[in-house]
Design a protein around this motif. Structure first.
Motif, PDB file in Angstrom:
ATOM      1  N   MET A 185       0.864  -1.176   0.000  1.00  0.00           N
ATOM      2  CA  MET A 185       0.000   0.000   0.000  1.00  0.00           C
ATOM      3  C   MET A 185       0.899   1.225   0.000  1.00  0.00           C
ATOM      4  SD  MET A 185      -3.435   0.078   0.755  1.00  0.00           S
ATOM      5  CE  MET A 185      -4.584   0.873   1.837  1.00  0.00           C
ATOM      6  N   GLY A 186       0.530   2.244  -0.714  1.00  0.00           N
ATOM      7  CA  GLY A 186       1.316   3.473  -0.703  1.00  0.00           C
ATOM      8  C   GLY A 186       1.170   4.216  -2.009  1.00  0.00           C
ATOM      9  N   MET A 187       2.009   5.197  -2.175  1.00  0.00           N
ATOM     10  CA  MET A 187       1.950   6.024  -3.362  1.00  0.00           C
ATOM     11  C   MET A 187       2.579   5.324  -4.547  1.00  0.00           C
ATOM     12  SD  MET A 187       2.778   9.973  -2.613  1.00  0.00           S
ATOM     13  CE  MET A 187       3.576  10.069  -1.053  1.00  0.00           C
ATOM     14  N   GLY A 188       1.906   5.432  -5.661  1.00  0.00           N
ATOM     15  CA  GLY A 188       2.459   4.928  -6.910  1.00  0.00           C
ATOM     16  C   GLY A 188       3.270   6.018  -7.575  1.00  0.00           C
ATOM     17  N   PRO A 189       3.836   5.738  -8.741  1.00  0.00           N
ATOM     18  CA  PRO A 189       4.675   6.722  -9.425  1.00  0.00           C
ATOM     19  C   PRO A 189       3.949   8.022  -9.748  1.00  0.00           C
ATOM     20  CG  PRO A 189       4.742   4.587 -10.557  1.00  0.00           C
ATOM     21  CD  PRO A 189       3.768   4.474  -9.450  1.00  0.00           C
ATOM     22  N   MET A 190       2.688   7.942 -10.154  1.00  0.00           N
ATOM     23  CA  MET A 190       1.954   9.165 -10.484  1.00  0.00           C
ATOM     24  C   MET A 190       1.700  10.022  -9.247  1.00  0.00           C
ATOM     25  SD  MET A 190       1.680   9.525 -13.651  1.00  0.00           S
ATOM     26  CE  MET A 190       0.486  10.833 -13.749  1.00  0.00           C
ATOM     27  N   GLU A 191       1.372   9.362  -8.135  1.00  0.00           N
ATOM     28  CA  GLU A 191       1.131  10.116  -6.904  1.00  0.00           C
ATOM     29  C   GLU A 191       2.414  10.771  -6.406  1.00  0.00           C
ATOM     30  OE1 GLU A 191      -0.044   6.963  -7.300  1.00  0.00           O
ATOM     31  OE2 GLU A 191      -2.199   7.278  -7.312  1.00  0.00           O
ATOM     32  N   ARG A 192       3.541  10.035  -6.503  1.00  0.00           N
ATOM     33  CA  ARG A 192       4.825  10.619  -6.079  1.00  0.00           C
ATOM     34  C   ARG A 192       5.180  11.803  -6.961  1.00  0.00           C
ATOM     35  NH1 ARG A 192       6.011   5.206  -5.185  1.00  0.00           N
ATOM     36  NH2 ARG A 192       7.032   4.958  -7.204  1.00  0.00           N
ATOM     37  N   LYS A 193       4.928  11.671  -8.259  1.00  0.00           N
ATOM     38  CA  LYS A 193       5.216  12.757  -9.197  1.00  0.00           C
ATOM     39  C   LYS A 193       4.344  13.972  -8.876  1.00  0.00           C
ATOM     40  CE  LYS A 193       5.990  13.217 -14.144  1.00  0.00           C
ATOM     41  NZ  LYS A 193       5.803  12.599 -15.448  1.00  0.00           N
ATOM     42  N   SER A 194       3.070  13.733  -8.598  1.00  0.00           N
ATOM     43  CA  SER A 194       2.158  14.821  -8.242  1.00  0.00           C
ATOM     44  C   SER A 194       2.586  15.469  -6.930  1.00  0.00           C
ATOM     45  CB  SER A 194       0.729  14.309  -8.116  1.00  0.00           C
ATOM     46  OG  SER A 194       0.237  13.900  -9.358  1.00  0.00           O
ATOM     47  N   GLN A 195       2.985  14.647  -5.964  1.00  0.00           N
ATOM     48  CA  GLN A 195       3.424  15.184  -4.677  1.00  0.00           C
ATOM     49  C   GLN A 195       4.688  16.018  -4.837  1.00  0.00           C
ATOM     50  OE1 GLN A 195       1.827  15.127  -1.702  1.00  0.00           O
ATOM     51  NE2 GLN A 195       3.435  16.518  -1.047  1.00  0.00           N
ATOM     52  N   ARG A 196       5.634  15.540  -5.654  1.00  0.00           N
ATOM     53  CA  ARG A 196       6.873  16.279  -5.887  1.00  0.00           C
ATOM     54  C   ARG A 196       6.560  17.640  -6.498  1.00  0.00           C
ATOM     55  NH1 ARG A 196       9.539  12.478  -8.361  1.00  0.00           N
ATOM     56  NH2 ARG A 196       8.871  13.001 -10.457  1.00  0.00           N
ATOM     57  N   LYS A 197       5.661  17.681  -7.465  1.00  0.00           N
ATOM     58  CA  LYS A 197       5.280  18.939  -8.109  1.00  0.00           C
ATOM     59  C   LYS A 197       4.586  19.857  -7.103  1.00  0.00           C
ATOM     60  CE  LYS A 197       4.520  21.731 -11.562  1.00  0.00           C
ATOM     61  NZ  LYS A 197       5.623  22.517 -12.085  1.00  0.00           N
ATOM     62  N   HIS A 198       3.680  19.292  -6.318  1.00  0.00           N
ATOM     63  CA  HIS A 198       2.968  20.076  -5.316  1.00  0.00           C
ATOM     64  C   HIS A 198       3.955  20.689  -4.310  1.00  0.00           C
ATOM     65  CE1 HIS A 198      -0.023  21.289  -2.384  1.00  0.00           C
ATOM     66  NE2 HIS A 198       0.665  20.624  -1.471  1.00  0.00           N
ATOM     67  N   ASP A 199       4.863  19.880  -3.805  1.00  0.00           N
ATOM     68  CA  ASP A 199       5.843  20.360  -2.832  1.00  0.00           C
ATOM     69  C   ASP A 199       6.733  21.450  -3.427  1.00  0.00           C
ATOM     70  OD1 ASP A 199       4.800  18.553  -1.022  1.00  0.00           O
ATOM     71  OD2 ASP A 199       6.450  17.121  -1.223  1.00  0.00           O
ATOM     72  N   ALA A 200       7.156  21.273  -4.673  1.00  0.00           N
ATOM     73  CA  ALA A 200       7.996  22.268  -5.335  1.00  0.00           C
ATOM     74  C   ALA A 200       7.227  23.574  -5.519  1.00  0.00           C
ATOM     75  CB  ALA A 200       8.496  21.742  -6.678  1.00  0.00           C
ATOM     76  N   ASN A 201       5.960  23.485  -5.893  1.00  0.00           N
ATOM     77  CA  ASN A 201       5.149  24.692  -6.069  1.00  0.00           C
ATOM     78  C   ASN A 201       4.968  25.443  -4.748  1.00  0.00           C
ATOM     79  OD1 ASN A 201       4.855  24.234  -8.801  1.00  0.00           O
ATOM     80  ND2 ASN A 201       2.746  23.559  -8.677  1.00  0.00           N
ATOM     81  N   GLU A 202       4.754  24.696  -3.670  1.00  0.00           N
ATOM     82  CA  GLU A 202       4.605  25.321  -2.354  1.00  0.00           C
ATOM     83  C   GLU A 202       5.898  26.029  -1.934  1.00  0.00           C
ATOM     84  OE1 GLU A 202       1.784  25.685  -0.461  1.00  0.00           O
ATOM     85  OE2 GLU A 202       0.843  24.889  -2.270  1.00  0.00           O
ATOM     86  N   LYS A 203       7.029  25.370  -2.149  1.00  0.00           N
ATOM     87  CA  LYS A 203       8.333  25.966  -1.815  1.00  0.00           C
ATOM     88  C   LYS A 203       8.572  27.214  -2.677  1.00  0.00           C
ATOM     89  CE  LYS A 203      12.459  25.898   0.087  1.00  0.00           C
ATOM     90  NZ  LYS A 203      12.639  26.359   1.443  1.00  0.00           N
ATOM     91  N   ALA A 204       8.205  27.140  -3.956  1.00  0.00           N
ATOM     92  CA  ALA A 204       8.361  28.289  -4.852  1.00  0.00           C
ATOM     93  C   ALA A 204       7.521  29.467  -4.371  1.00  0.00           C
ATOM     94  CB  ALA A 204       7.981  27.904  -6.280  1.00  0.00           C
ATOM     95  N   ALA A 205       6.310  29.203  -3.925  1.00  0.00           N
ATOM     96  CA  ALA A 205       5.442  30.272  -3.424  1.00  0.00           C
ATOM     97  C   ALA A 205       6.039  30.916  -2.172  1.00  0.00           C
ATOM     98  CB  ALA A 205       4.048  29.731  -3.145  1.00  0.00           C
TER      99      ALA A 205
END
Length: 126
Positions: free
Chosen positions: A59-79
């Motif tokens: 159970m856990g994050m698949g590749p798409m979820e990890r990719k989405s999370q990485r993008k989300h985290d980067a966007n938050e840091k950028a903001a």
């Protein structure tokens, strides 16, 4: 508007906060999708986890979820970095030009960063 890479590079090198602009742009353009898996419906999330469990036995994050999370985290840091930059940014022509670049191309699909720079530009025109 299309920006000439060599001119953008020159502007970033000459601006006292060019490295911050560059860092924000890099974060905004981190690979991934702008889709934030955290906003995913509970039913879809449960179904995805059950499917993942059945397929892989884990159970856990698949590749798409990890990719989405990485993008989300980067966007938050950028903001966050953009808010800090705006606090120390002058209203010079060069700063406004770089802010316009970030709105047009530098921040691409990072809506929070684009909004912050748009507000900065509006403030400069008052």
């Amino acid at each position: 508007m299309a920006y000439l890479n060599s001119y953008v590079k020159k502007m970033l090198e000459e601006h006292p906060h060019g490295e911050e602009f560059k860092s924000i742009s890099n974060l905004c353009n981190t690979s991934g999708t702008p889709y934030n898996y955290r906003e995913e419906s509970l039913g879809k999330s449960i179904a995805a986890n059950i499917l993942s469990l059945l397929i892989s036995g884990t159970m856990g994050m698949g590749p798409m979820e990890r990719k989405s999370q990485r993008k989300h985290d980067a966007n938050e840091k950028a903001a966050e970095k953009t808010l800090e930059l705006i606090k120390i940014l002058d209203k010079s022509e060069n700063s406004q030009w770089l802010a316009t670049y970030m709105v047009d191309e530098g921040a691409r699909d990072c809506e929070k960063v684009i909004k912050i720079f748009k507000n900065f530009l509006l403030d400069c025109n008052q």
